[in-house]
Design a protein around this motif. Structure first.
Motif, mmCIF file in Angstrom:
data_model
loop_
_atom_site.group_PDB
_atom_site.id
_atom_site.type_symbol
_atom_site.label_atom_id
_atom_site.label_comp_id
_atom_site.label_asym_id
_atom_site.label_seq_id
_atom_site.Cartn_x
_atom_site.Cartn_y
_atom_site.Cartn_z
ATOM 1 N N ARG A 5 0.830 -1.196 0.000
ATOM 2 C CA ARG A 5 0.000 0.000 0.000
ATOM 3 C C ARG A 5 0.868 1.251 0.000
ATOM 4 O O ARG A 5 2.092 1.173 0.150
ATOM 5 C CB ARG A 5 -0.953 0.008 1.196
ATOM 6 N N HIS A 6 0.218 2.395 -0.140
ATOM 7 C CA HIS A 6 0.899 3.687 -0.188
ATOM 8 C C HIS A 6 1.886 3.837 0.965
ATOM 9 O O HIS A 6 1.552 3.567 2.121
ATOM 10 C CB HIS A 6 -0.139 4.814 -0.138
ATOM 11 N N TYR A 33 6.109 2.919 -3.284
ATOM 12 C CA TYR A 33 4.654 2.933 -3.500
ATOM 13 C C TYR A 33 4.132 4.340 -3.179
ATOM 14 O O TYR A 33 3.590 4.596 -2.109
ATOM 15 C CB TYR A 33 3.990 1.892 -2.588
ATOM 16 N N ASP A 35 2.194 8.133 -4.854
ATOM 17 C CA ASP A 35 0.907 8.505 -5.454
ATOM 18 C C ASP A 35 0.710 7.893 -6.838
ATOM 19 O O ASP A 35 -0.371 7.395 -7.157
ATOM 20 C CB ASP A 35 0.804 10.031 -5.565
ATOM 21 N N GLU A 38 -0.140 4.226 -6.598
ATOM 22 C CA GLU A 38 -1.507 4.039 -6.105
ATOM 23 C C GLU A 38 -2.529 4.315 -7.209
ATOM 24 O O GLU A 38 -3.500 3.570 -7.374
ATOM 25 C CB GLU A 38 -1.779 4.943 -4.903
ATOM 26 N N ARG A 42 -5.210 1.628 -8.778
ATOM 27 C CA ARG A 42 -6.655 1.889 -8.904
ATOM 28 C C ARG A 42 -7.114 1.724 -10.359
ATOM 29 O O ARG A 42 -8.169 1.137 -10.625
ATOM 30 C CB ARG A 42 -6.993 3.309 -8.439
ATOM 31 N N GLY A 54 -6.915 1.091 -4.429
ATOM 32 C CA GLY A 54 -5.526 1.519 -4.503
ATOM 33 C C GLY A 54 -4.572 0.709 -3.657
ATOM 34 O O GLY A 54 -3.392 1.027 -3.553
#
Length: 280
Positions: A5-6, A33, A35, A38, A42, A54
């Motif tokens: 994840r971000h 990781y 923006d 992500e 998405r 995302g």
């Protein structure tokens, strides 16, 4: 497979970025990781119909590797639920992210379940038909509890986990099929079988058939669960995350920080109504 994840930085993120590029993304594969990654995740999720949150979990990574997505939760399911419950899509993303067990099926294709022996004890003693004798039902249930304490017990516990829960359920069904099916929690959102009538199913067997069909059906049951609990629905609409978490998870919500996780997830998804129209 680790959920990515971000904010993550790793070799696994680098591999993810390269796989996304194979599917049309134009990322600089740097293992970060951020923006851009992500947004690319998405976009890929929307393209294949997966939940566009995302987050590159096991489902997204498996799909990138060519896995079958037929039984998986779809982004359109969340869009539909948001409209049905009258809440922002970000709220549904947050609830799905925090309250879901992540997957609704085991590797063998059976739905995730947890058999609750104390609920079996309660359901066996339940008056169901005119003429049922509560005292006789209680006496019979107590006899079963002595003979099968792992399956019928006034106290919770005895969990085996994973596929072994289906073995426990199979043995309980030999005692009483309806009570046994009502005594397990089902799917990604662990909805108890005894809620079948409240949720609008024709029977517990009908409910179980739906829970065994796919994650979309499991999410529909979760939506019905919120819809038919006015206090829970009101808390979700008002984004009172502590109240929602308490009502859904019980007193353990504080220890597990469910309310904080819901708030953070909502904030991350707020403003991104990217699932609307595209996936529908």
């Amino acid at each position: 497979m680790t959920t990515l994840r971000h904010g993550d930085r790793s070799q696994a993120v680098l591999i993810l970025q390269k796989n996304l590029n194979k599917h049309g993304a134009k990322l600089v594969p740097d293992g970060d990781y951020g923006d851009a990654t992500e947004i690319a995740v998405r976009a890929y999720q929307l393209k294949v119909g997966l939940v566009a949150d995302g987050v590159a979990g096991t489902k997204t990574q498996a799909s990138l590797a060519g896995g079958d997505c037929a039984q998986l939760l779809r982004n359109v399911d969340l869009v539909t639920a948001a409209d049905r419950l009258g809440v922002p899509l970000a709220s549904i993303y947050a609830v799905n992210e925090v309250e879901s067990k992540g997957r609704g099926f085991l590797d063998n294709g059976k739905p995730v379940i947890l058999f609750e022996r104390h609920i079996m004890y309660r359901q066996l003693a339940k008056v169901r038909h005119p003429g049922d004798d509560p005292a006789e039902l209680k006496r019979h249930t107590d006899q079963l509890a002595v003979a099968n304490p792992a399956l019928v017990n006034p106290k919770s516990g005895g969990y085996s986990g994973g596929t072994a829960e289906h073995q426990r359920l199979a043995m309980a069904r030999l005692i009483d099929e309806t009570a046994a099916l009502e005594s397990a929690s089902w799917g990604a959102f662990q909805i108890m079988g005894f809620h079948w009538q409240r949720l609008g199913y024709a029977s517990v067997q009908d409910f179980v058939a739906a829970m065994s069909a796919g994650e979309s059906q499991q999410f529909d049951a979760f939506t019905r669960f919120i819809e038919t609990d006015p206090a829970l629905h009101k808390a979700l609409k008002a984004r009172k995350w502590a109240e929602f978490a308490k009502l859904y998870n019980g007193p353990d919500y504080l220890r597990n920080l469910y309310d904080t996780k819901l708030q953070r997830a909502y904030e991350r998804h707020a403003g991104c109504e990217c699932g609307r129209g595209v996936a529908a």
